[in-house]
Design an enzyme around this catalytic site. Structure first.
Site, PDB file in Angstrom:
ATOM      1  CB  THR A 176      51.428  14.664  32.635  1.00  0.00           C
ATOM      2  OG1 THR A 176      52.054  14.110  31.464  1.00  0.00           O
ATOM      3  CG2 THR A 176      52.495  15.000  33.654  1.00  0.00           C
ATOM      4  CB  CYS A 177      47.214  14.452  29.627  1.00  0.00           C
ATOM      5  SG  CYS A 177      48.017  15.982  29.181  1.00  0.00           S
ATOM      6  CD  GLU A 223      54.951  21.262  28.062  1.00  0.00           C
ATOM      7  OE1 GLU A 223      54.384  22.130  28.721  1.00  0.00           O
ATOM      8  OE2 GLU A 223      55.059  20.082  28.402  1.00  0.00           O
ATOM      9  N   PRO A 224      56.633  25.029  29.055  1.00  0.00           N
ATOM     10  CG  PRO A 224      55.872  27.128  29.691  1.00  0.00           C
ATOM     11  CD  PRO A 224      55.869  26.162  28.560  1.00  0.00           C
ATOM     12  N   GLY A 261      32.946  38.166  16.089  1.00  0.00           N
ATOM     13  CA  GLY A 261      32.779  36.715  16.170  1.00  0.00           C
ATOM     14  C   GLY A 261      33.047  36.289  17.604  1.00  0.00           C
ATOM     15  N   GLY A 319      33.575  32.771  18.697  1.00  0.00           N
ATOM     16  CA  GLY A 319      33.808  31.322  18.732  1.00  0.00           C
ATOM     17  C   GLY A 319      34.863  30.908  19.748  1.00  0.00           C
ATOM     18  CD  GLU A 320      36.253  27.068  22.983  1.00  0.00           C
ATOM     19  OE1 GLU A 320      37.000  26.931  23.950  1.00  0.00           O
ATOM     20  OE2 GLU A 320      35.061  27.440  23.102  1.00  0.00           O
ATOM     21  CG  MET A 321      39.921  28.997  16.709  1.00  0.00           C
ATOM     22  SD  MET A 321      41.672  28.752  17.030  1.00  0.00           S
ATOM     23  CE  MET A 321      42.377  29.494  15.555  1.00  0.00           C
TER      24      MET A 321
END
Lengths: 428, 271
Positions: free
Chosen positions: A48-49, A113-114, A188, A190-192
């Protein structure tokens, strides 16, 4: 049989090294075949990464490891000193413990984390597909999946959300319970905002309105996440309509001021409103939070909450580790059960005894046979028996799943010596 | 016999409470289901004991402190079953059941013998008036618990705290919705209770309204809940303000129900 883990992860190696070890899904088949050609029979590759790990199952793990390293150096263009510097090798109990920790998310960057469990399952599936699994690996991996599942249900390791946007969703649920009938307004684009909206979308939020100073951006985001875009001038009318507001503009001044919010709350008859301000500098006047039934959270509040939850997770992780330890204790027994030699010997012996007894009876009845005929009959029975035995041994070697072994044990009345068979049986 | 059944129901309520407390700690649905079954068992046994008592006594057994507290506990249990079914607020049981337990334990220590019905209670209004009043009281009791929970939950959210305790609490919206249900059901019962009471008064005492302490306090209670409804609809006294008013209303009920009898006396002093 022994288990061995060899590999690297986010704790031992930086990203640029991990990238070099990374084996993509497309290339995994090719690589497994290549490793098999090196004489390694039973292994699973997890890439995986955050990690690339090789799980070897072998009578001669050290030899296999050497061959594996060779294969890596040749196939992946890896420098020799990287292997020395960044990798780890774990044996038997330690290796099993590691696999269990990985599968249950205890070894992940974000603990609990799953996703990792799915990745381990994929890795195992690939190994089965390319025929690099065997008796022990099948058993061990299935047990690891069960343990990971048990940890998920018995501890709250995956219970606490950690990212800022999932924290916002969690708080929204504290206020509204079900989000399916709720409307959210975002100011807004944006990415968030996008990430947070995706989180809300996953909870089935009913409507998303996107407002932005540059209308084109609002439109783009709205299209991407299936919402409705409006020009910023229409802000006022949405304030009294929506249940949640998410702001993330680059404005220097407050976008939502106390006066306009108070007015809006009066129009909406103080229906609760959850405002999430993830802009820096802030978009919402902090005094807005004093208005009745308005709940205002800024980015620092959410960060602090998720930090605290990280501590909670660590506490749950301790419980999970106990479950892992309990399972690790069972490894010697598991390996012993997987040892098929006694069973194979028993099968050969049983059938061979049958053959000899029947032959003896037959010869007693047929005293008139000459030695030559006797020899021929003897050879004939041997050949038949060999074929029968062979098919059994083939079955054990090729598909020696737990069930197959148990069936054969029953069939040939094979008793495992000094072990509690049922206690280690997988449940469910 | 009715007493035996009553004690059986006490035991079942206590078991139910036990499981609901475990449920709060573990959040396991199976535990809640067991607790709920015990509660249902308790309610059935309790109801049967009341029916038996009705036949043994020959009158509706809501005439003294033991009988009325016992009936109150039954009504609270019944109302919780209703709320649980409609709003799926299972965790509420972890707070309601202890309340039922406390009431029922107090009840278990009160004198339980059946006395002949005093002549001033011999009326066709006895079952109607008391049932309405106690159903209303029970509903507002639940609403009191819900309101306290609302204020606790809201405090957690306003203070930006999230703990394993607060994560188990119901959402603000759900609590508020239950509160609305409590007002919309409790208020009519209270109103009918007062109306039947005054009809009864006109028969028994010769006038519909004689400014007796019980009458005054029930009027105050009625006004408090009326204000909640009015303000809520008109200017949006949602959430916390409703919760505060419901708590205030509940204290007013306590004064009406117990305080008047033990502190102020008056015509309605039997209960």
């Amino acid at each position: 049989m022994h288990i061995l883990v060899f590999g690297l992860n986010h704790k031992t190696a930086p990203l640029e090294i991990r990238e070099k070890f990374y084996i993509s899904e497309e290339k995994i088949g090719e690589f497994i075949t290549y490793v098999k050609e090196k004489g390694i029979k039973e292994f699973v590759i997890l890439s995986t990464c955050n990690r690339t790990e090789f799980y070897l199952f072998s009578e001669t793990p050290d030899l296999d490891l050497k061959n594996l390293e060779k294969a890596l150096l040749e196939h992946l263009n890896i420098k020799h000193n990287w292997v020395k510097e960044y990798t780890y090798t774990l044996h038997d109990e330690d290796a099993y413990r590691h696999l269990l920790s990985v599968a249950s998310g205890l070894d992940s960057m974000v603990i609990g984390e799953p996703q990792i469990l799915g990745q381990v399952k994929d890795a195992y599936r690939a190994a089965t597909f390319y025929n690099s699994t065997g008796l022990l690996s099948n058993r061990i991996f299935h047990r690891a999946f069960n343990v990971a599942k048990k940890i998920r249900t018995e501890t709250k390791i995956g219970y606490n959300p950690v990212s800022i946007s999932s924290m916002a969703v969690e708080m929204a649920k504290r206020i509204f319970g079900d989000l399916r009938e709720k409307k959210i307004l975002t100011i807004g684009a944006g990415e968030m905002t996008k990430i947070a909206l995706k989180n809300f979308k996953r909870e089935g939020i009913k409507k998303i309105y996107v407002l932005n100073r540059t209308f084109a951006n609002a439109k783009k985001l709205a299209e991407e996440i299936v919402g409705e875009a409006y020009p910023i001038e229409e802000l006022e009318r949405f304030l009294s309509e929506v249940d949640l507001i998410l702001t993330s503009t680059g404005a220097e001044d407050f976008v939502l001021k106390r006066d306009s919010m108070l007015r809006a709350m009066k129009t909406r008859k103080f229906k609760p409103l959850f405002i999430i301000d993830i802009a820096v500098p802030r978009d919402v006047d902090p005094s807005v939070s004093h208005i009745e039934n308005v709940y205002l959270y800024n980015i620092d509040d959410l960060k602090e909450l998720s930090q605290k939850h990280f501590v909670n997770r660590m506490r749950e992780a301790e419980k999970a580790k106990e479950i892992v330890e309990e399972e690790v204790q069972k490894l010697p027994l598991l390996i012993k059960q997987m040892d098929t030699k006694p069973l194979i010997l028993h099968i050969i012996e049983t059938i061979e005894t049958m053959r000899k007894e029947e032959l003896k009876k037959a010869f007693n009845r047929m005293k008139y046979l000459d030695e030559d005929t006797k020899q021929n009959i003897e050879n004939l029975t041997r050949a038949i028996v060999r074929k029968i035995i062979h098919s059994h041994i083939e079955l054990i070697r090729k598909n020696g799943s737990y069930e197959v072994l148990e069936t054969l044990k029953l069939l040939f009345k094979f008793e495992d010596t000094n072990e509690e068979r049922d206690s280690s049986r997988d449940k469910g | 016999m009715n007493i035996r059944l009553f004690y059986l129901s006490v035991g079942l309520y206590l078991f139910s409470t036990f499981f609901y407390l475990i449920y709060f700690a573990t959040v396991k649905h199976l535990v809640e289901r067991i607790g709920f079954l015990f509660l249902l068992g308790g309610i059935i046994a309790h109801f049967l004991s009341l029916i038996l008592r009705y036949f043994e006594a020959g009158y509706t057994p809501i005439t003294n402190l033991y009988e009325s507290l016992s009936f109150l506990a039954l009504c609270i249990g019944g109302f919780f079953v209703f709320i649980r079914h409609i709003h799926k607020a299972r965790i509420l049981g972890s707070f309601i059941l202890p309340v039922i337990s406390v009431i029922i334990i107090i009840t278990a220590f009160l004198p339980q013998e059946i006395n002949p019905l005093p002549p001033y209670l011999r009326s066709f209004y006895l079952p109607i008036h008391t049932t309405f009043c106690f159903l209303g009281n029970a509903i507002f009791f639940v609403s009191f618990v819900v309101s306290v929970l609302y204020i606790i939950t809201e405090n957690y959210i306003k203070k930006k705290r999230l703990t394993s305790f607060s994560m188990r609490l119901p959402s603000l919206e759900l609590l508020d919705r239950i509160n609305v249900r409590c007002i919309s059901m409790g208020f009519p019962f209270l109103t009918f209770g007062i109306i039947t009471g005054s009809l009864w008064a006109s028969l028994a005492w010769g006038s519909y309204w004689s400014w007796d302490p019980k009458e005054i306090w029930s009027l105050i209670t009625w006004l408090i809940y009326a204000i909640v409804i009015h303000r809520r609809l008109l200017v949006g006294w949602k959430g916390r303000k409703t919760a505060y008013m419901m708590i205030l209303g509940f204290f007013s009920i306590l004064v009406t129900f117990l305080g008047v009898n033990y502190l102020m006396g008056g015509k309605h002093s039997y209960l």
